[in-house]
Design a protein around this motif. Structure first.
Motif, mmCIF file in Angstrom:
data_model
loop_
_atom_site.group_PDB
_atom_site.id
_atom_site.type_symbol
_atom_site.label_atom_id
_atom_site.label_comp_id
_atom_site.label_asym_id
_atom_site.label_seq_id
_atom_site.Cartn_x
_atom_site.Cartn_y
_atom_site.Cartn_z
ATOM 1 N N HIS A 103 0.834 -1.211 0.000
ATOM 2 C CA HIS A 103 0.000 0.000 0.000
ATOM 3 C C HIS A 103 0.864 1.254 0.000
ATOM 4 C CE1 HIS A 103 -3.495 -2.464 0.575
ATOM 5 N NE2 HIS A 103 -4.281 -1.415 0.728
ATOM 6 N N ALA A 107 1.275 3.920 -3.045
ATOM 7 C CA ALA A 107 0.961 5.335 -2.800
ATOM 8 C C ALA A 107 2.098 6.228 -3.300
ATOM 9 C CB ALA A 107 0.719 5.566 -1.314
ATOM 10 N N ILE A 110 2.022 6.364 -7.099
ATOM 11 C CA ILE A 110 0.931 7.207 -7.592
ATOM 12 C C ILE A 110 1.292 8.680 -7.494
ATOM 13 C CG2 ILE A 110 -1.440 7.991 -7.091
ATOM 14 C CD1 ILE A 110 -2.088 5.065 -6.362
ATOM 15 N N ILE A 111 1.846 9.084 -6.344
ATOM 16 C CA ILE A 111 2.205 10.490 -6.125
ATOM 17 C C ILE A 111 3.283 10.938 -7.115
ATOM 18 C CG2 ILE A 111 3.301 12.098 -4.508
ATOM 19 C CD1 ILE A 111 1.937 10.449 -2.244
ATOM 20 N N ASN A 250 -4.864 7.449 -11.985
ATOM 21 C CA ASN A 250 -4.064 7.450 -10.750
ATOM 22 C C ASN A 250 -4.815 8.104 -9.600
ATOM 23 O OD1 ASN A 250 -1.030 6.466 -10.954
ATOM 24 N ND2 ASN A 250 -1.557 7.351 -12.935
ATOM 25 N N GLY A 251 -5.600 9.136 -9.913
ATOM 26 C CA GLY A 251 -6.424 9.758 -8.877
ATOM 27 C C GLY A 251 -7.437 8.780 -8.312
ATOM 28 N N ASN A 253 -7.184 5.464 -8.376
ATOM 29 C CA ASN A 253 -6.452 4.462 -7.598
ATOM 30 C C ASN A 253 -6.029 5.002 -6.238
ATOM 31 O OD1 ASN A 253 -6.694 2.600 -9.633
ATOM 32 N ND2 ASN A 253 -4.640 2.905 -10.457
ATOM 33 N N GLY A 254 -5.666 6.282 -6.199
ATOM 34 C CA GLY A 254 -5.277 6.902 -4.933
ATOM 35 C C GLY A 254 -6.432 6.959 -3.959
ATOM 36 N N LEU A 257 -7.107 3.497 -2.686
ATOM 37 C CA LEU A 257 -6.054 3.117 -1.744
ATOM 38 C C LEU A 257 -6.339 3.701 -0.371
ATOM 39 C CD1 LEU A 257 -3.334 1.548 -1.833
ATOM 40 C CD2 LEU A 257 -2.211 3.744 -2.166
ATOM 41 N N TRP A 261 -7.042 1.619 3.183
ATOM 42 C CA TRP A 261 -5.765 1.662 3.941
ATOM 43 C C TRP A 261 -5.923 0.926 5.276
ATOM 44 C CZ3 TRP A 261 -1.528 4.154 1.759
ATOM 45 C CH2 TRP A 261 -0.353 4.135 2.533
#
Length: 261
Positions: A103, A107, A110-111, A250-251, A253-254, A257, A261
């Motif tokens: 995770h 993260a 992604i960032i 990606n947003g 998926n973020g 996530l 979490w």
């Protein structure tokens, strides 16, 4: 079978657009396979690497066949840097996965992906003035950066490639896409060799490659054809649209996530 077919569909579409834009399909493949959620971060990174490497072989070969001229010395330095950067990125990814949870690593990926996308979008949208750099050390350094991000993020190429080549060396976008894909070929080839030597590939479902490799070849041929017929302006539009799509994926998926979490 169902998941492998879905992977193949994603790869055909992603590699077609990735070849035109010079990003490589991994920038779409990686987050879309993350969204499907059928495999681990390491496995998805491996599948994306195989797909993008295969596409880069096909597309670069077709571009050279159509008479695109490249500076061998420049390509050599950029590719050498990309190989070194790719090995460093692969080592850092493996170390990160051993130190932190999937995770946390996802993260971070992604960032960093979103940050590189913003850089690429702003560069092409506002036509930042090129630095016009020259010299093997700049080319080597550029390759190091490209190879590192491509390997660590697991996206094979990435949005930063074309934008950085245009910004540093003043390349027109269509030429930058060819250098980008040739660089991807070298960096991802080195990454695959490192994975195979370490035996990491044996922990993944290699049956999926029967679907992934043919899909990557088809995407490479389609992308090479589109690259020949589209103008520089249209290539820029494809590039920017891909950036926006990747930001959205990606947003999403973020957010997912954070929720799990």
């Amino acid at each position: 079978m169902g998941v492998s077919l879905l992977y193949a569909l994603v790869i055909v579409v992603a590699n077609s657009f990735g070849a035109v834009s010079g990003m490589g399909g991994g920038v779409l493949i990686k987050p879309m396979l993350d969204t499907i959620g059928a495999d681990s971060v390491a496995a998805i990174s491996f599948y994306a690497t195989v797909a993008v490497f295969t596409m880069s072989v096909v597309t670069t070969g077709k571009q050279l066949q159509h008479g695109v001229k490249l500076s061998f010395n420049m390509l050599l330095w950029i590719a050498s840097g990309a190989v070194i950067g790719g090995v460093i990125g692969k080592a850092l990814l493996s170390w990160s996965l051993s130190m932190w949870s999937e995770h946390m690593v996802l993260a971070a990926q992604i960032i960093l992906t979103i940050l590189t996308i913003l850089f690429a979008f702003l560069n092409t949208r506002f036509n930042w003035r090129s630095f016009g750099l020259n010299g093997w050390y700049w080319q080597l350094g550029c390759g190091l950066v490209l190879g590192f991000f491509a390997s660590f993020l697991g996206i094979g190429g990435g949005p930063i490639n074309v934008a950085l080549l245009m910004l540093l060396f003043g390349m027109p976008i269509k030429l930058a896409t060819v250098y980008s894909l040739a660089t991807i070929f070298c960096s991802q080839g080195a990454k695959l060799i490192a994975i195979i030597i370490a035996g990491d590939n044996l922990q993944f479902d290699l049956q999926r490659l029967w679907f992934i490799i043919p899909a990557a070849i088809v995407g490479g041929f389609v992308g090479a054809k589109l690259s020949q017929v589209l103008s520089s302006e249209k290539v820029t539009i494809v590039f920017q649209l891909m950036l926006l799509v990747v930001i959205l994926i990606n947003g999403y998926n973020g957010v997912q996530l954070l929720m799990h979490w």
